[in-house]
Every structure is written in structure tokens, then in C-alpha cells.
Design a protein around this motif. Sequence first.
Motif, short mmCIF file in Angstrom:
data_model
loop_
_atom_site.label_atom_id
_atom_site.label_comp_id
_atom_site.label_asym_id
_atom_site.label_seq_id
_atom_site.Cartn_x
_atom_site.Cartn_y
_atom_site.Cartn_z
N ASP A 1 -17.33 -63.86 -3.86
CA ASP A 1 -15.93 -64.03 -4.28
C ASP A 1 -15.78 -63.94 -5.80
O ASP A 1 -14.76 -63.46 -6.31
N SER B 1 -13.18 -61.30 -6.97
CA SER B 1 -11.95 -61.75 -7.62
C SER B 1 -11.92 -61.36 -9.10
O SER B 1 -10.85 -61.29 -9.69
N SER C 1 -12.96 -58.42 -10.04
CA SER C 1 -12.91 -56.95 -10.01
C SER C 1 -14.16 -56.30 -10.60
O SER C 1 -14.08 -55.37 -11.40
N ASN D 1 -11.54 -50.76 -4.30
CA ASN D 1 -10.86 -52.06 -4.25
C ASN D 1 -11.81 -53.23 -4.01
O ASN D 1 -11.38 -54.31 -3.62
N TYR E 1 -9.11 -53.63 -10.11
CA TYR E 1 -8.41 -53.64 -8.83
C TYR E 1 -7.84 -55.04 -8.59
O TYR E 1 -8.23 -56.01 -9.24
N LYS E 2 -6.90 -55.11 -7.67
CA LYS E 2 -6.22 -56.39 -7.38
C LYS E 2 -6.76 -56.92 -6.07
O LYS E 2 -6.37 -56.45 -5.00
N PRO E 3 -7.66 -57.87 -6.12
CA PRO E 3 -8.25 -58.36 -4.86
C PRO E 3 -7.24 -59.12 -4.01
O PRO E 3 -6.44 -59.90 -4.53
N SER E 4 -7.26 -58.86 -2.71
CA SER E 4 -6.51 -59.69 -1.78
C SER E 4 -7.54 -60.34 -0.88
O SER E 4 -8.16 -59.68 -0.06
N LEU E 5 -7.77 -61.62 -1.06
CA LEU E 5 -8.88 -62.29 -0.41
C LEU E 5 -8.72 -62.29 1.11
O LEU E 5 -7.67 -62.55 1.65
N ILE E 6 -9.82 -61.94 1.76
CA ILE E 6 -9.87 -61.92 3.23
C ILE E 6 -10.47 -63.23 3.71
O ILE E 6 -11.49 -63.64 3.21
N ASN E 7 -9.85 -63.84 4.65
CA ASN E 7 -10.42 -65.10 5.17
C ASN E 7 -11.27 -64.85 6.42
O ASN E 7 -11.07 -63.91 7.14
#
Length: 445
Positions: A322, A326, A328, A366, A439-445
Motif C-alpha cells: 500500500d 498510494s 504512485s 496505474n 497515477y491516482k490510486p483507488s484502493l481495492i479492499n
Amino acid sequence: MKLVLFLIGIGLTLGGYIYPEQIHLSWTEEISQVKVTWVTFLDLPPQAAYRPILCGNVPSPSNFTNIKGETKKFRESKIGYKYQYIHTAVFGNLLPTCWYEYKVGNFGVWSKTFMFSGRTPDTAETFETVNDPYTLVIFGDWGTGPIGQYTKHLLGEETLTRDYLGILHMGDIAYNMEDENGRVGDTYLRMIEPIAATYPYMTAPGNHDSYGNFTHYKNRFSMPNNGVNEGTGYFYSFNLGPAHFIMYNTNSYFKDYRKAEAEVQTQWLINDLAEANKQRDIRPWIIVLAHHPLYCSQDWFEEGSQEDCGEQPAVLKPILEDLFYSNSVDLAMQAHVHNYERDAAIYKNQTIPSQYDGQNIHINPNAPIYITSGNAGNYLEHNDPASTTPQPWARFLSNDYGYGRLTVYNNTHLYWEQFSATALTEIDYVWIVKDQPRYKPSLIN
Ligand SMILES: [Fe+2]
């Protein structure tokens, strides 16, 4: 006649003790500096001398500047008290457009001369001084055995003809430096001298370097201080043009007794990545390098693979993945597994699509791209077999011997290539292209 032979014998013996050897360069924590490290087996006062010889395309002959060095006494033997004297000297006030000539010596006994580039890590203030493309050699797991000779020969040849900026060795150095009472470490550093005396040789520690709390690693290599690494060379970072490089120590995360050390490193990583992101407009690339992989896809039936590509990544991922995602991070370089594997952009064991993905190109990735290049030539008779059941995110695998080259062209283009030291040809490459600093991270759960 006997007397002459006797005197020649004495001279040769003494020469072996006082002639400077194992000469290698490194960058320091300061800009415009290069540090040289070398060894003798008698304690004699060190000195070094350097001068610019070519600035731009203009020959710039001048007199040598003499500088003093420092010496530390290092016990290289496991058994008994065999010492060597490790000397360092710092070449300062370097101009990035110049090539320098230098020599080192002790008590008037000088080495032959070598050359190095005055282009060193930069700061935001010096960033624009020279901003040409550059290439680094990157690999892990290199020793002095038979299969290490392929890399030795090719890299040695290339040192004469190519214009690299530096060498990054991601741990497992010499197999093992402490063996044969330190002679393996000596042999290794003699082997790399033609390369490492010309290009700064930057290291991260591997599991094979851990003897005596990494004593050979810490003493034989002189890596940058950063205020919290206590001069160990375990973790540090540097800027080169549009890229920020982080070398760190995965070994810290596997032992309970290293917990405090691991926490210091992790906090430093958090801070260093935050600082690097503040400069992302001028340095869009962040590249992290260490020994053990977070991602690799060895076959499960191969000996050791459950640890290398399963248990150890399971320890590292919760701490690091992470953090890299996060922040990038663009590229995560790894070694330890003795083969080559280039993976796609990955997060949480899933391939993360780039804006465009081809077999050999990612446009606007990404997530971090993971590459394992641990096949420079380990201590065994062969490399680890490339997986016959690669993970879905694997893009290219090989168990050939060799190393990688990373060319940082500019703010938008990175080029990675893996080179075969047996076939003398490129076997894999990838372009990493982006038009946004991060890049713009979109965290995956
Ligand atoms: Fe290893």
C-alpha cells in the motif's frame, strides 16, 4: 642470484600487502561528490588524487588535486584475526559535465588511473544542470562462480564501450563475502574492480550478506548516510534527473530481533516517499529496489519457491504494498529468485490495467510494475527454472544469465531491457510511458 630472488620474493609479498586493490566508487549523501573505497593489507596512510580531463567535449588537462583518505581496520576472517584496511576518500566539487581521472594509493604506492563521471545525484536546485538521458545497470545475485563469469565478461566489455551512469546491485553479493575467511569477498571485489572503479556501485543487502549482522556488507561498501540508517547502507535514496531511487533492506522484515530496525526503515520510507512526491513535478519517476520480491511466480513444486514467492512476499506485502501503491511508485525492482521475470502493473495480486497495455509497453500505468532480475550468476551451477505456470500478471520469464539496464530518458519515458550475458543480446524490454507525474490510486479492499 639467490639474494636477488629472495629480494624479489620479499618485494612481491610486500606489494601484495600494500598495493591498492578492490577499488570501487559510490555516490554519497552530498551532491557533486564521489567516494572511492579501496583495500590494503598493511595499515599505511591513504591518499587519492583526481583531476578533470574532459568537460563537455573539451579536453581539460590540469594538475592532480591530492586529498587525504580515512582508514578503518576490518576483521574479515570468521576464524582467527585476519585484518584488512579499508580506505575511503571523497572527490568533491565535481562538475556534472566533466569526466575525471583518479588514482588511489598508500604511502606513495599508487594504483593505476581510472575515470569517472562528475554527474552525481542532484537536488531540486541542481536538477537542471544536466538533464540528459542516462542508463543504469541493475541486477541482483552475483557471485564469483562459473555462471557469474558470463556477466563479468559482458559487463567488463561494456564498461569499456558504453556510457553508464552507475550500477545498482540488489543484494546477494559474492556468495558469501565472509567465506574462506573473507577471501570470497576479496575475490569478488577484485572481479568487479574494472566496472566498479569506473561507475558508482550502489548496493542493497541480500540474505547472503547477513553474516555477522551484515558486517562485510557494511564495511566493504560505502553507501550514503541519511541521518537514520546509522551508516549501515541498509536504506537510502538519491535523485538522478527526473527519477528518485530508493534502495532498501527487505531482510529487516523477516526476523523478530530486527523489528526495531524494520520500523525505523518503514518510517523512513514513509517520509522519503512523501518528500519525493512533493517534487513529483520535476521528478515524476519513483523507483524502489530491494532484494526480496513482493511478486514472483515460481512453480510451487520447485525447492524453495514456497518461501521465495509465497511466504516472504506474504510478510512484505502488508507492510510495503500500500505504501508503494498510494505513493504512485512506478517501478519496483527485485532479485533473490535466480531468474528473470517481468510483471505487469499489480496491486493486491491483480493486474491493474494501464491506459494502454501492450506486451512491451505500458502507457499511463496505474500501479507499480514489478520486475525480478536476480540472474546475474549465483553460487549454484545454474539459475532457478523459470516458472512453467506463471501468474496471470507475468509478462516475460527467462532463466538465462544476465542483467538489466534502465534508461531514464525524460519525464515521460523509461526504458527497461534485460540482457543475456550468454547470448549477448537483449531478451526482453518494456517502455513505461506516462504524461502525468503520478497515477491516482483507488484502493481495492
Ligand atoms: Fe537471496
